[in-house]
Design a protein around this motif. Sequence first.
Motif, PDB file in Angstrom:
ATOM      1  N   GLY A  90       0.821  -1.214   0.000  1.00 13.69           N
ATOM      2  CA  GLY A  90       0.000   0.000   0.000  1.00 13.69           C
ATOM      3  C   GLY A  90       0.849   1.255   0.000  1.00 13.69           C
ATOM      4  O   GLY A  90       0.324   2.355   0.011  1.00 13.69           O
ATOM      5  N   LEU A  91       2.164   1.107  -0.040  1.00 16.25           N
ATOM      6  CA  LEU A  91       3.064   2.267  -0.057  1.00 16.25           C
ATOM      7  C   LEU A  91       3.203   2.785  -1.483  1.00 16.25           C
ATOM      8  O   LEU A  91       2.849   2.086  -2.432  1.00 16.25           O
ATOM      9  N   PRO A  92       3.736   4.007  -1.666  1.00 15.87           N
ATOM     10  CA  PRO A  92       3.954   4.479  -3.039  1.00 15.87           C
ATOM     11  C   PRO A  92       4.870   3.517  -3.784  1.00 15.87           C
ATOM     12  O   PRO A  92       5.765   2.920  -3.189  1.00 15.87           O
ATOM     13  N   ARG A  93       4.645   3.397  -5.077  1.00 19.14           N
ATOM     14  CA  ARG A  93       5.500   2.520  -5.892  1.00 19.14           C
ATOM     15  C   ARG A  93       6.901   3.112  -6.028  1.00 19.14           C
ATOM     16  O   ARG A  93       7.879   2.406  -6.133  1.00 19.14           O
ATOM     17  N   ILE A  94       6.938   4.443  -6.048  1.00 19.85           N
ATOM     18  CA  ILE A  94       8.236   5.121  -6.185  1.00 19.85           C
ATOM     19  C   ILE A  94       8.332   6.204  -5.119  1.00 19.85           C
ATOM     20  O   ILE A  94       7.389   6.971  -4.916  1.00 19.85           O
ATOM     21  N   GLU A  95       9.451   6.235  -4.446  1.00 21.24           N
ATOM     22  CA  GLU A  95       9.671   7.257  -3.422  1.00 21.24           C
ATOM     23  C   GLU A  95      11.079   7.814  -3.636  1.00 21.24           C
ATOM     24  O   GLU A  95      12.057   7.059  -3.619  1.00 21.24           O
ATOM     25  N   VAL A  96      11.156   9.105  -3.853  1.00 22.46           N
ATOM     26  CA  VAL A  96      12.450   9.746  -4.127  1.00 22.46           C
ATOM     27  C   VAL A  96      12.668  10.827  -3.083  1.00 22.46           C
ATOM     28  O   VAL A  96      11.781  11.655  -2.856  1.00 22.46           O
ATOM     29  N   VAL A  97      13.816  10.798  -2.420  1.00 21.49           N
ATOM     30  CA  VAL A  97      14.077  11.789  -1.374  1.00 21.49           C
ATOM     31  C   VAL A  97      15.407  12.484  -1.623  1.00 21.49           C
ATOM     32  O   VAL A  97      16.461  11.839  -1.655  1.00 21.49           O
ATOM     33  N   ASP A  98      15.309  13.786  -1.853  1.00 20.75           N
ATOM     34  CA  ASP A  98      16.491  14.646  -1.946  1.00 20.75           C
ATOM     35  C   ASP A  98      17.556  14.109  -2.912  1.00 20.75           C
ATOM     36  O   ASP A  98      18.741  14.106  -2.596  1.00 20.75           O
ATOM     37  N   LEU A  99      17.087  13.659  -4.062  1.00 19.96           N
ATOM     38  CA  LEU A  99      17.981  13.004  -5.020  1.00 19.96           C
ATOM     39  C   LEU A  99      18.843  14.023  -5.773  1.00 19.96           C
ATOM     40  O   LEU A  99      18.355  15.071  -6.190  1.00 19.96           O
ATOM     41  N   GLY A 100      20.114  13.681  -5.935  1.00 23.35           N
ATOM     42  CA  GLY A 100      21.013  14.549  -6.687  1.00 23.35           C
ATOM     43  C   GLY A 100      21.950  13.726  -7.552  1.00 23.35           C
ATOM     44  O   GLY A 100      22.235  12.563  -7.254  1.00 23.35           O
TER      45      GLY A 100
END
Length: 338
Positions: free
Chosen positions: A21-31
């Motif tokens: 039930g979580l997001p399929r994609i999770e992006v955090v502070d990507l560089g």
Amino acid sequence: MPENRTNALGPLSSSRTGATGLPRIEVVDLGKSYGPVTALTGVTLSVAAGSVLAVLGHNGAGKTTLVDILATRTRPSTGSATVCGFDVTRDGHQVRRRIALTGQFASIDETLTARGNLVLVARLMGAPAKAARARADELIELFGLVEAADRVSMTFSGGMRRRLDLAACLVGSPKVLFLDEPTTGLDPVSRTGLWTTVRLLAREGTTVVLTTQYLEEADRLADDLVVLAAGAVVASGTPTELKAKVGARTAAVTFPDAWSARWALEEFTRLGLKPVLDPDAYVVTAAIPAAGQIVPLVRALDQYGVTVVDLTVTEPTLDEVYLALHRAAWDTATWEAP
Ligand SMILES: Nc1ncnc2c1ncn2[C@@H]1O[C@H](COP(=O)(O)OP(=O)(O)OP(=O)(O)O)[C@@H](O)[C@H]1O
Ligand SMILES: [Mg+2]
């Protein structure tokens, strides 16, 4: 918790919600930096199962870099990203089992037929010969390649290649599909056909991330948009939210004579709007920041018995949003320049 994979080929689409039930994609502070070039900086976003995210941005904004990191083709320099609950850096193998990618340029084996390409991909994924042929038939039908199925793909047009490329992506029933400029170079019929397929896949649970230069495509297809400029997210939200944020609705009222038009100019100003008069056409135009402001405007016209020849309310387009964002990003860049 990461999502489980079902089986080698499975049904054409995946389940609507992830196992967790979580997001399929999770992006955090990507560089991501390439030497002195900052391709991405501080990108944070999440994408739900069965939704379509469109990534927009100028040439060199970082769209392909973002897709490449999520598809584990390149590693981020900073930050983190998970796909189906797996970290793209640590669990690249698990991520690759659940995704498919069509790059900016189609990658098919030119010496094989359409059917041959699809069977080959299925076999490489471990499917028995019979199942591989059945999947190839299913996809040939879905992508309108029946007539061309047994022709060598070297003879295909650009649009046919794109369709075959996308079909090859779907052989393994990916949970997440990355499409880097999937409709560039397609004719309008092939483009709308591809849009229909993407919507169908999303409705049945596949998460789709696509990059595009076509604002109409983003508007028609995407549940959410992310606009990148010089590697950073400059706006995000649903197409409706972005339009509401940047562009206002515009009301244009045409009057039968100069007197009514001048009266309306004063009345609109009294209502807190900033009207503009076209004195030759007797048209008063005003941006309407909130939908509710149209009602007092119509009521005032009615109350004073002013005749109106025409009244049109125009929604802002995504083009206006996009241009406004890029002007703002450009201004900021200019400000920050030494
Ligand atoms: N392998 C690489 N080495 C050096 N710089 C790179 C590399 N790949 C991308 N870049 C740089 O990173 C920035 C972002 O590139 P990217 O390909 O992600 O942009 P894009 O938004 O996909 O552009 P386009 O619309 O032209 O496809 C650009 O400045 C590009 O020159
Ligand atoms: Mg690109």
